[in-house]
Design an enzyme around this catalytic site. Structure first.
Site, PDB file in Angstrom:
ATOM      1  N   GLU A 269       0.835  -1.200   0.000  1.00 26.46           N
ATOM      2  CA  GLU A 269       0.000   0.000   0.000  1.00 26.46           C
ATOM      3  C   GLU A 269       0.877   1.260   0.000  1.00 26.46           C
ATOM      4  O   GLU A 269       1.879   1.325   0.716  1.00 26.46           O
ATOM      5  CB  GLU A 269      -0.865  -0.032   1.261  1.00 26.46           C
ATOM      6  N   LYS A 330      -9.360   2.307  -2.691  1.00 27.13           N
ATOM      7  CA  LYS A 330      -9.822   1.784  -1.412  1.00 27.13           C
ATOM      8  C   LYS A 330     -11.204   2.335  -1.087  1.00 27.13           C
ATOM      9  O   LYS A 330     -11.457   3.532  -1.201  1.00 27.13           O
ATOM     10  CB  LYS A 330      -8.827   2.135  -0.308  1.00 27.13           C
ATOM     11  N   CYS A 380      -5.207  -2.958   2.872  1.00 25.40           N
ATOM     12  CA  CYS A 380      -5.005  -2.911   4.318  1.00 25.40           C
ATOM     13  C   CYS A 380      -6.242  -3.326   5.096  1.00 25.40           C
ATOM     14  O   CYS A 380      -6.623  -4.477   5.132  1.00 25.40           O
ATOM     15  CB  CYS A 380      -4.515  -1.514   4.731  1.00 25.40           C
TER      16      CYS A 380
END
Length: 511
Positions: A269, A330, A380
């Site tokens: 990430e 995300k 994540c």
């Protein structure tokens, strides 16, 4: 029975014993994974709760248990708030304690509701233990999953990625496993209270059924295995977003990306610590050229701006044709770290967290094509939300989109230091593989970079806090488990129907 087993002295201190039992439960999660400890700690909770004669007292017992559990299991948040966020030590400690106290309210409400139903419906302790507390426990954990954006870290089902209960994951997911864990804990209480035959028979049936379910395939191989390279740059968090070291980081990942070919190469990430449009003009073009010439497919973590004040935590895909033809943004953002809840700007301003207010991506996004496989990314924190990942896969069933055959989690949890957060996050990824029966690849900055197979087993893993590349062969899987198609609906429906039936039966008896 259990309600008669507490002495006055033990009853007086029951919240303390519950808190100690909750803190002990953390031993059942990674890195130790002593899952029987969780059954034992839950058994202490249920024993203490069913022995209470007041709803408020049961609420306090449940809250105390969960508070001890959350503090012991998420103490590493202090590192991100204080060491890297710059929050003063006392405030960082207070923040961890307040979060734990808030998350513990769900377990407190579950135990209170169970005691209220027992007293209201004149249920026996055995009926309460077997039929009331386990479904309420599952509901409470699910509520912690989504209320106020959710914080479902170390929910009880994660302790069972390698226990006999793992076989239930494709059917009922992590919250259904939590129900079954509470049921086994209830059996343990009954076994020590003189109902040994019933307890042992029911407990054995649950365990044997789990082992039998684990033998079912649910999904089947799709295409040929692909070669993967998962990069772990090990860039210190205090240097990651430092402008003075940004060029060093760009050079590091350029060299790691282009060192060797693979069907899929993935960075962590935000591996590139600046906006995509601020990268050197030829940076992405050089990577695209490598992808085309080596017949590789690259997924690169980098924040992307779509205009003033709008930026996303993204993965850019560079395919074998050399074009920038893929982007994943995300969707499920972290409070304070990636978006600022209303009224908390003052709190975020006290910390030094870069890029603190991201734009959300779409709920359902297309997978990435890599040598005949379809890779579904998540970034994540997103892999904590199993139902959202299941919905992404289920979208292909209902819409005809390409079916994801493997998952990829890219993370940077260097924010939490060298702590139990790293193996805990790997354990969460293992559960996602069990629920969907698909492999999970993990590319992280400091760990845990790993390859998890479709049965939730870690096939390969890098040593945390080292600069390295994990290479391997991964077989994609196709097909749909019941959890992919139905999510948490069966568990929640069963819980509501069971509790509703108990309530209605009591009303019929009174009328």
């Amino acid at each position: 029975m259990p309600s008669e087993t507490l002495s006055p002295a033990l009853s007086r201190w029951s919240p303390l014993w519950a808190m100690l039992a909750g803190a002990t439960a953390v031993l059942s999660f990674a890195p130790l994974t002593w899952w029987p400890v969780q059954i034992a700690s839950l058994a202490v909770l249920l024993w203490l709760a069913v022995a209470q004669t007041a709803v408020r007292r049961s609420a306090l017992v449940g809250w105390s248990f969960s508070f001890g559990w959350m503090v012991a299991g998420t103490h590493w948040l202090y590192t991100s708030l204080h060491d890297y966020g710059g929050l003063p030590g006392p405030m960082a400690i207070a923040a961890v304690l307040l979060l734990s106290a808030a998350m513990a309210l769900y377990a407190g409400m579950a135990m209170a509701a169970g005691t209220w139903l027992r007293l209201r419906c004149a249920l026996s302790p055995a009926a309460t233990l077997l039929l009331v507390y386990p479904p309420l426990w599952a509901i409470s954990e699910w509520l912690r999953n989504w209320v106020a954006t959710g914080f479902p870290w170390i929910v009880s089902g994660y302790a069972h990625v390698s226990s006999p209960l793992a076989g239930y994951a494709p059917l009922v997911g992590v919250y259904g496993i939590g129900w079954l864990a509470a049921l086994l804990a209830a059996c343990a209480v009954l076994a020590f209270a003189g109902r040994r035959r019933l307890a042992l028979a029911l407990g054995a049936a649950v365990m044997v059924a789990g082992l039998a379910l684990d033998q079912l395939a649910w999904t089947s191989p799709h295409g040929r295995p692909i070669s993967v390279r998962l990069l772990q740059g090990n860039v210190p968090q205090e240097m990651k977003f430092n402008p003075d070291t940004a060029n060093d980081t760009l050079a590091l990942y350029h060299d790691m990306l282009t060192e060797a070919r693979a069907d899929l190469i993935a960075t962590p990430e935000t591996a590139l610590p600046m906006m995509a449009h601020a990268l050197p003009p030829d940076y992405l073009e050089l990577l695209a050229t490598f992808a085309r010439q080596s017949k590789s497919n690259l997924l690169v973590g980098v924040p992307v701006s779509d205009g003033p004040g709008s930026y996303a935590n993204s993965l850019l895909g560079l395919g074998m044709d050399g074009a920038r033809n893929y982007r994943y943004d995300k969707h499920h953002l972290v409070p304070f770290g990636e978006f600022i809840p209303p009224g908390f700007r003052w709190f975020v301003d006290m910390m030094h967290i870069p890029l603190g207010d991201f734009t959300r991506g779409a709920v359902v996004q297309a997978p990435f094509s890599a040598a005949g496989q379809w890779v579904l990314p998540n970034i994540c924190y997103e892999d904590l939300f199993g139902e959202e990942i299941a919905d992404q896969i289920a979208a292909s069933y209902f819409s005809g989109r390409p079916q994801p055959t493997m998952m990829l989690n890219v993370s940077n949890i260097a924010w939490f230091g060298d702590s139990i957060a790293l193996p805990q996050h790997l354990q969460i990824s293992q559960m996602r593989s069990l629920e969907t029966r698909r492999p999970m690849l993990r590319a992280t900055n400091t760990g845990a970079t790993a390859i998890v197979d479709a049965r939730g087993r870690v096939q390969a893993q890098l040593q945390p806090y080292t600069k390295d590349v994990l290479s391997g062969q991964v077989q994609g899987m196709s097909g749909y488990t019941p959890y992919i198609l139905l999510g948490n609906v069966p568990v929640l429906t069963a819980a509501v129907l069971l509790l509703g039936a108990i309530w209605l039966r009591r009303r019929e008896q009174k009328s």
